[in-house]
Motif scaffolding. Sequence first.
Motif, PDB file in Angstrom:
ATOM      1  N   THR A 684       7.058-108.949  39.180  1.00 33.94           N
ATOM      2  CA  THR A 684       7.465-108.366  37.905  1.00 33.94           C
ATOM      3  C   THR A 684       8.141-109.422  37.061  1.00 33.94           C
ATOM      4  OG1 THR A 684       9.600-107.724  38.811  1.00 33.94           O
ATOM      5  CG2 THR A 684       7.818-106.124  39.002  1.00 33.94           C
ATOM      6  N   ASN A 685       8.308-109.100  35.822  1.00 32.76           N
ATOM      7  CA  ASN A 685       8.998-109.994  34.897  1.00 32.76           C
ATOM      8  C   ASN A 685       9.802-109.113  33.962  1.00 32.76           C
ATOM      9  OD1 ASN A 685       9.884-112.130  33.388  1.00 32.76           O
ATOM     10  ND2 ASN A 685       7.973-112.366  32.243  1.00 32.76           N
ATOM     11  N   ALA A 686      10.936-108.640  34.432  1.00 36.88           N
ATOM     12  CA  ALA A 686      11.705-107.654  33.670  1.00 36.88           C
ATOM     13  C   ALA A 686      13.194-107.956  33.775  1.00 36.88           C
ATOM     14  CB  ALA A 686      11.419-106.252  34.196  1.00 36.88           C
ATOM     15  N   THR A 687      13.922-107.475  32.750  1.00 35.24           N
ATOM     16  CA  THR A 687      15.377-107.631  32.707  1.00 35.24           C
ATOM     17  C   THR A 687      16.017-106.240  32.713  1.00 35.24           C
ATOM     18  OG1 THR A 687      15.202-109.674  31.438  1.00 35.24           O
ATOM     19  CG2 THR A 687      17.328-108.541  31.405  1.00 35.24           C
ATOM     20  N   ILE A 688      16.972-106.046  33.599  1.00 33.45           N
ATOM     21  CA  ILE A 688      17.693-104.767  33.687  1.00 33.45           C
ATOM     22  C   ILE A 688      19.177-105.037  33.451  1.00 33.45           C
ATOM     23  CG2 ILE A 688      18.341-102.842  35.189  1.00 33.45           C
ATOM     24  CD1 ILE A 688      15.698-103.180  36.637  1.00 33.45           C
ATOM     25  N   LEU A 689      19.769-104.271  32.558  1.00 35.78           N
ATOM     26  CA  LEU A 689      21.206-104.352  32.279  1.00 35.78           C
ATOM     27  C   LEU A 689      21.891-103.157  32.937  1.00 35.78           C
ATOM     28  CD1 LEU A 689      23.788-105.306  30.788  1.00 35.78           C
ATOM     29  CD2 LEU A 689      22.999-104.016  28.787  1.00 35.78           C
ATOM     30  N   ARG A 702      22.723-104.303  42.826  1.00 36.40           N
ATOM     31  CA  ARG A 702      22.242-105.696  42.887  1.00 36.40           C
ATOM     32  C   ARG A 702      21.463-105.933  44.176  1.00 36.40           C
ATOM     33  NH1 ARG A 702      23.109-110.544  44.928  1.00 36.40           N
ATOM     34  NH2 ARG A 702      24.713-109.766  46.381  1.00 36.40           N
ATOM     35  N   GLN A 703      22.001-105.476  45.303  1.00 39.66           N
ATOM     36  CA  GLN A 703      21.311-105.684  46.575  1.00 39.66           C
ATOM     37  C   GLN A 703      20.036-104.847  46.666  1.00 39.66           C
ATOM     38  OE1 GLN A 703      23.587-105.640  50.187  1.00 39.66           O
ATOM     39  NE2 GLN A 703      25.445-106.445  49.191  1.00 39.66           N
ATOM     40  N   ALA A 704      20.049-103.645  46.064  1.00 41.38           N
ATOM     41  CA  ALA A 704      18.856-102.806  46.096  1.00 41.38           C
ATOM     42  C   ALA A 704      17.694-103.458  45.352  1.00 41.38           C
ATOM     43  CB  ALA A 704      19.158-101.436  45.495  1.00 41.38           C
ATOM     44  N   LEU A 705      18.009-104.222  44.294  1.00 41.92           N
ATOM     45  CA  LEU A 705      16.962-104.862  43.484  1.00 41.92           C
ATOM     46  C   LEU A 705      16.632-106.271  43.952  1.00 41.92           C
ATOM     47  CD1 LEU A 705      18.109-103.719  39.920  1.00 41.92           C
ATOM     48  CD2 LEU A 705      16.202-102.805  41.246  1.00 41.92           C
ATOM     49  N   MET A 706      17.373-106.802  44.929  1.00 48.79           N
ATOM     50  CA  MET A 706      17.140-108.182  45.380  1.00 48.79           C
ATOM     51  C   MET A 706      15.710-108.448  45.836  1.00 48.79           C
ATOM     52  SD  MET A 706      20.679-109.256  47.369  1.00 48.79           S
ATOM     53  CE  MET A 706      19.853-110.643  48.151  1.00 48.79           C
ATOM     54  N   ILE A 714      21.410-108.035  34.802  1.00 49.24           N
ATOM     55  CA  ILE A 714      22.574-108.438  34.011  1.00 49.24           C
ATOM     56  C   ILE A 714      23.635-107.365  34.196  1.00 49.24           C
ATOM     57  CG2 ILE A 714      23.417-109.051  31.717  1.00 49.24           C
ATOM     58  CD1 ILE A 714      20.511-109.531  30.927  1.00 49.24           C
ATOM     59  N   GLN A 715      24.885-107.771  34.363  1.00 51.39           N
ATOM     60  CA  GLN A 715      25.943-106.821  34.683  1.00 51.39           C
ATOM     61  C   GLN A 715      27.031-106.838  33.616  1.00 51.39           C
ATOM     62  OE1 GLN A 715      27.070-108.347  38.520  1.00 51.39           O
ATOM     63  NE2 GLN A 715      25.488-107.211  39.602  1.00 51.39           N
ATOM     64  N   ALA A 716      27.527-105.632  33.292  1.00 52.44           N
ATOM     65  CA  ALA A 716      28.636-105.491  32.343  1.00 52.44           C
ATOM     66  C   ALA A 716      29.597-104.455  32.895  1.00 52.44           C
ATOM     67  CB  ALA A 716      28.127-105.061  30.973  1.00 52.44           C
TER      68      ALA A 716
END
Length: 809
Positions: A684-689, A702-706, A714-716
């Motif tokens: 994939t080539n995607a960005t998730i915030l 984060r670990q689930a998507l690793m 990206i985290q806020a």
Amino acid sequence: MDKIKKTQILIVDNREEFRLLLNKYLIEAFPYIQIDEVADGDSALELIKSRSYDCVLINFQMADEAGAGLKSPATIREILPNVPVIVISAHGNQSVIKDIYNSAASSIISKNELSTEIVSKIMCEVLREPFGTEREETYSEKTYDSFDGLAGMSILLVDDSSTMLAVLKKIFSTKNIKKLTAQSGEEAIEIAVNKTPDLILMDIVMPGISGFETCEKLKANAATKDIPIIFMTSNTEPESAVKGFTIGGVDYVTKPFHGDEILARVKTHLLLKKNADEKDRLIQQLKEVSTDLSTNKKYLESITHNLVDGVIIIDRHGTVEWINSKVVEIFSYSETEIIGKNVKMLMPEPYKSNHDNYLNNYRNTGIAKVIGTGREVEGQRKDGSTFPVDLSLEEMLIEGAARYLGIVRDITERKESDKKILIEKAKAEKANKSKSEFLSQMSHDLRTPLNAILGFSQLLEINSSGNLTSIQKENIKKIKKSGNYLLKLINQLLDLARIEAGKIDLTFESVEIDSLIDEALSLAQPLAADRKITITKEGETHGRCILADRTRLKQVLLNLMSNAIKYNNPNGFVKIYLEDEGPSPRARIVVEDNGFGISDDDKHTIFESFSRLSMEKTDIEGTGIGLAISKQLVELMKGTLSFKSVLKDGSCFYIDLPVAESAHVAPKTLSEDIENTVIEGPETNATILYVEDDANNMELVRQALMPRKNITLIQATDANLGITLARSHDPDIILMDLNLPGINGIKALQILKNEVNSNIPVLAVSADAMEDHINKAIAAGFHDYIVKPINIVEFIDKIDKILIKINKL
């Protein structure tokens, strides 16, 4: 108990969130309707061919995508010629609107104006029959079935709809009063003149003369002017109510109404009418015997001294000539202190100062503002204290001279009672609100740490590389098992609270018994295997279906199976089957076991909340809530849950529900067993915030998507930072907690939609599981709502579906 068929509504729209929103508005406006919904035109036509609907709502864009164009309403009308079809459209173009109406649409609702009020107004306009009131009514015997003292009184029911008259007659069917009916204003006037009913319950909008015109004609007729009239209407505008009161109506009921409300209002006004008639009879009697006050004094006293009301006779100047003993009791003066004095001594200001003016104005103009009417005023006792009084004043002639007869009643006790009722009502509402807020906060606070506990235990199961020892694997199972048990307890507490508050939503559909039992068996099988219990489906269901909420019924069936497994002996059995009683309006599902059984002493408490009978000291898990919830859920689905049991010999639980014609095929569900599953996906080539202030939840995602190497996370930690990162990185998906420091998730969503990019799908990830809060979030514009603790497999599946849709997977 009166049973009436519900109004059937079909919603056709390919967008799930819009169907959910429209469903919400319909239920808010009309809580007792039956709603079906489909996502495509073909499915809609199949349902229309097989079922009888009272109204169809279809999205304008949906009609085009179904391939039928603007002919969809016409196509529906070909199958159901008399059923109104309402088109939901975002178009404001007059040409488009004209085309929609030409396609046989009954009405149009603009998406830009969509609200509970608009939906209610349009539905009431297109459905002339009583809408949303067709339901099973249970009237409180203690409060409403008792029309004591009203036997022989009569009511006239006026409505042009024969169905509405049938509904009203059922509501009053058990009452000891006479029921008269009319289907037009002209017929109502004729019946009122000839039979003089004690009360008229009348619709406003009727062919011929309207309810308002009928009322004016009745009030202009001396024979019918005193009959109280209650208006019924679907119009919620205040101007309509004001007009009804202006022309002489005594009350106003808005459709759709509740049967209890109608009973309470009618009972109240019949009692008022009876009291008024009794008062008129007494006044007339007093007038007749008072033609010669001196000779009839003893007779007058014998009548009046035993009354519960005070009676005062004054002359044309306001001087008291006679009182009964009740006046002495009410005002604490002696008889000699009152007789010969002006009656205004019994009044506080400003009534005292204005009293003489009332009498003078009446003598000079003949216009009665107080005389001949009843009203609430204040009285004043000898000690100066004031109190509320009901006062009625009538004029009479004694030897050609005017006298005034006043009847007073101390209503202090009634006012105090009303005040206490209002206070108790406010307390109850406050307590209920506090309870809901507490449950919401409790759910949120418990689900947040559970999200980490269950989430990381899932990750250990999913991503295990074989380097865990057997003891470690067993420990992970124990962590997960305990976490799921706590989650189940939280969910059951919330369910119980929703049921008690009457806020649980049910979606009725035709459910195939065979497939439902198979689904429940597949979920209960691991527990049975773990406890060495044989669980089987017995007999044939012959394709029979029941009318129920599929999800809630499966919850009940699973709870009964779980109990049968847990409270059983080693190598015991559990059987699930349909008890075939031949053609019957109800079907019975049986869960049978040969387990511990229930003692006679415990049977009466088995359905009580938190009752675990004698199992508290065992190691068998249980909350004592499941059976209480199950019984209430089955009853909400118009069914019954019962049982028979012999101690040490086993139990049989019976679910009885109404039979349905055909079934919807239930969607396949994800398995709850995720051990040894490896989450891998295509490149994939995607960005998730992800906007989340809890570090554990952030690390879990984060670990689930690793395993997805080309997903950039990206985290806020707060909404402001999340909005800034959304502007600079233009993410493909945004995951957002709702309970954030500073700006909450819903406010942040509006900023993202209005100021950043309205096309980015934003998913709520929250520990708040309250259903009304979830609906509010979806209505605010969230693409989906994920409740913590998250199921890792389902979570990844939702992400994949969005990425596929936006061509990023």
